[in-house]
Write an enzyme that holds these catalytic residues in place. Sequence first.
Site, short mmCIF file in Angstrom:
data_model
loop_
_atom_site.label_atom_id
_atom_site.label_comp_id
_atom_site.label_asym_id
_atom_site.label_seq_id
_atom_site.Cartn_x
_atom_site.Cartn_y
_atom_site.Cartn_z
N ASP A 105 47.19 69.03 11.74
CA ASP A 105 49.41 68.33 11.66
C ASP A 105 50.18 68.34 10.64
O ASP A 105 51.13 67.74 11.04
CB ASP A 105 48.01 67.39 12.01
N ASP A 166 46.04 70.08 20.73
CA ASP A 166 46.63 69.68 20.17
C ASP A 166 47.86 70.65 18.98
O ASP A 166 49.08 70.44 19.18
CB ASP A 166 46.74 68.46 19.60
N1 GLY Z 1 47.01 64.62 18.00
C1 GLY Z 1 46.59 63.58 17.95
C2 GLY Z 1 46.13 62.98 19.27
O1 GLY Z 1 46.81 63.12 19.57
O2 GLY Z 1 45.65 61.79 19.05
#
Ligand code: GLY
Length: 383
Positions: A105, A166
């Site tokens: 992330d 994601d």
């Molecule tokens: N990337 C984690 C979420 O969308 O909660």
Amino acid sequence: MIPENEQEWLNAAISRLTVKMEWVSEKSKHKIPYTTVNGTHDDRAAVNPSGAEADGINWWTNGFWGGMMWLMHHETGNEKYKAIAAISEEKLDRCFEEFYGLHHDVGFMWLPTSVANYRVTKNPASRKRALHAANLLAGRFNLAGGFIRAWNDLEEGDTRGWAIIDCMLNIPLLYWASEETGDPRFKQIAMKHADTAIDAFVRSDGSVNHIVEFDPEHGGVVRTYGGQGYEEDSSWTRGQAWGLYGFMMSYIHTQKDEYLQTAKRIAHYFIANMPENGIIPVDFRQPAERRLEDDTAAAIAACGLLEVAKAVGKHEQRLYADAAVKLLKAVDKRSDWSQASDGIIQYGSGAYHTPAHHHTIIYGDYYFMEAIFKLKGNDLYLW
Ligand code: GLY
């Protein structure tokens, strides 16, 4: 892209956003908020980590507050937003020192902060931070499986082979790094991950898996998981939205038609499952008796739909743009525009099986704002 009869609503929404951000930005200027507690923003940067993995400064959403400030700076020209964005960006330097809590992330964290800053101001310190983050992301690539590893080892076990949908929003950091340096390695990794994701994540009906586990030594899919959705083979709506907008991002950076077609397939599935009132559940396949909703999914999907609308011909674009307007109007209607809450959206949800639902979440506010400015035709593209 906005139909004439919706212009008045859009103008009013922009005015609500600018009035709210004028005071919230001052009130929370020294924080990096994730949610609100009794209406007041929390501060992830102030969470005292009990260990290097704790969700404090390394929390994945810590770029969104800075991103909101850059969007507001672009919209209003007010220099105060630029100064507040810089506070978040500088605080994030601590992540590079702590390192252990960082994972894929880093795209969510440094695209809306350092890359945004560099795009607007050409600040060399921002470029350095963003390239540092891009190298961390590239280092997570698994050559045998052709995927970027998501998280680090979790308490429940071995995640060496785990990738999640994601990540499609993280890989634009790699596209940016190739565009910035002229070195194709970053883009090659991003495209390989996107190509793997088409095969492994996107189902034949246009819905997407949240988590796919690959064999980390030899590649190949081992199994899928429901992740933050209801269960395996269900359809976590934020995951659908990440897929929809994420494949559009890969299309924007590469012009590879397969990415646009994949985004359209996910969009068609999303639109076909949208309830009449435009309010999006946490999972399109959750049990009917548990009515959990997630406005963050709606806001992210709206951004993706608007990008699809821009990419297709004028005869096609209404389908996507109208769906986006419907989602945004539904979110706008039940957001808190008063001073009772520092947050805007009130119906965010982290995951289907977490105890807390229907609360403020910073990325809901971020993507709602981004979508509104996209509709106006004045967004600063941060991805
Ligand atoms: N990337 C984690 C979420 O969308 O909660």
